[in-house]
Design an enzyme around this catalytic site. Structure first.
Site, mmCIF file in Angstrom:
data_model
loop_
_atom_site.group_PDB
_atom_site.id
_atom_site.type_symbol
_atom_site.label_atom_id
_atom_site.label_comp_id
_atom_site.label_asym_id
_atom_site.label_seq_id
_atom_site.Cartn_x
_atom_site.Cartn_y
_atom_site.Cartn_z
ATOM 1 N N CYS A 72 -47.507 -0.147 22.043
ATOM 2 C CA CYS A 72 -46.071 0.101 21.750
ATOM 3 C C CYS A 72 -45.138 1.230 22.484
ATOM 4 O O CYS A 72 -44.284 0.997 23.030
ATOM 5 C CB CYS A 72 -45.833 0.306 20.314
ATOM 6 N N HIS B 222 -45.668 3.551 15.091
ATOM 7 C CA HIS B 222 -45.054 2.536 15.904
ATOM 8 C C HIS B 222 -43.943 3.215 16.866
ATOM 9 O O HIS B 222 -43.525 4.100 16.361
ATOM 10 C CB HIS B 222 -44.334 1.362 15.407
ATOM 11 N N ASP C 229 -37.019 -3.613 19.601
ATOM 12 C CA ASP C 229 -38.434 -3.588 19.451
ATOM 13 C C ASP C 229 -39.224 -4.313 20.760
ATOM 14 O O ASP C 229 -39.479 -5.620 20.590
ATOM 15 C CB ASP C 229 -39.261 -3.957 18.312
#
Length: 349
Positions: free
Chosen positions: A103, A147, A163
């Site tokens: 991520c 995250h 995202d």
């Protein structure tokens, strides 16, 4: 929902939150924040900067540029927890070389592309997801839920969450992460394991609330909901002892009542079995336990050896259900009741 904490989360942190999904954050972006959200280090990642500028000249629209970046990640990139090492121009290596990362790689690369295209953007780190405990009615978030994602500033909308990691095609999630996620999902779906986990988490939460985080301030204000603003430690101790004693007594009484209620049909079936045996062999004495009664029946004359063996088995089943288990299942009790009803013994002559 986003919650900002100024200090690193290194121990248990509990809070109540309320979401406002319709809120616009920074609908008008101040000049200093815009400059910070467009800044890029000079002399680094020239190919990434060029790509962002090309999108600006070719597409023009901010929304179209965002979609182009997400489509790029979707078409050719891999998610992995073990990415290759990157060099000085890390984003160039990631976007045009390895195309593998987790991520933080995707969030950082996305922000570089957006800033190069003239769209204010920033990396956001925190937590996503978690495990909702249905017993305690709370969301448990662990370090494994950490995250990174991004936010872009769009005219008329303010800061918008994006995202980039979610854009990666599921077919290109490499086995290590995929297996880990599958195992976690399997744990959540396991029926009795899920119930056990709910209760273990609830116990841990209670321990932290009542013991670990039960400091002097919380002790003195424990009874504030009842109009008592402060209470002396000695008084609080005796109050807690009395409350604990009352709870233990109540739990004991409940367990005894539950055990008696569960055993009632079982004992009734055993009495019916003894009544049948009394007609063909020997009556059970009032003070005679199941094992002693079974031993006496072995030497008593009966009409059938097979039926005598069935009676012995039923007595053994009763002992197992009544004394070897704290709470026998309703199915096992029903099976014993049914077997007793089906037992047929001829009367003695």
């Amino acid at each position: 929902m986003s919650l900002i904490r100024r200090r690193p989360v290194t121990d248990l942190f509990r809070y109540r939150a309320r979401s406002a999904p319709g809120l616009r954050l920074d609908a008008a972006l101040p000049a200093d924040l815009r400059a910070a959200a467009l800044a890029l280090p000079r002399g680094f990642n020239p190919r990434s900067v060029e790509q962002g500028r090309n999108w600006r000249s070719e597409l023009g629209d901010d929304g179209a540029i965002v979609r182009a970046a997400l489509e790029l990640f979707h078409n050719a990139f891999f998610y992995t927890l073990s990415p290759p090492l990157l060099g000085r121009d890390a984003m160039d290596d990631f976007l045009f070389g390895t195309k593998r990362g987790f991520c933080e790689h995707y969030a950082a690369a996305f922000v570089v592309l957006m800033r190069a295209a003239g769209i204010p953007a920033r990396v956001v780190t925190g937590y996503q997801g978690g495990y909702f405990n249905t017993v305690g009615n709370y969301l448990l978030v662990r370090q494994s839920d950490a995250h990174a994602w991004a936010e872009v500033w769009l005219a008329g909308r303010g800061w918008v969450r994006v995202d980039p990691t979610a854009a990666v095609s599921p077919q290109r999630v490499e086995l290590g992460a995929q297996a880990a996620m599958a195992g976690e999902r399997g744990w959540y779906r396991g029926g009795w394991l899920l119930a056990l986990r709910n209760r273990v988490d609830l116990i841990n939460r209670g321990w932290n609330n009542l013991v670990v985080q039960f400091d002097a301030q919380r002790q003195s204000s424990l009874l504030s909901p009842f109009g008592i603003e402060r209470i002396e430690p000695a008084t609080l101790l005796w109050l807690l002892v009395a409350t604990a004693g009352a709870l233990i007594a109540a739990a004991t009484l409940w367990a005894m009542r539950a055990a008696r209620a569960r055993a009632a049909p079982l004992d009734a079936a055993y009495d019916a079995l003894c009544a049948k045996l009394a007609r063909v062999a020997a009556a059970r004495a009032a003070n005679e336990g199941p094992y002693d009664y079974a031993a006496r029946l072995r030497v008593a004359p009966t009409s059938s050896a097979d039926r005598a063996g069935e009676a012995q088995r039923l007595i053994a089943d009763y002992v197992s259900l009544r004394y070897a288990r704290a709470f026998p299942s309703a199915q096992d009790i029903a099976r014993f009741v049914r077997d007793v009803r089906r037992l047929r013994l001829a009367n003695r002559r």
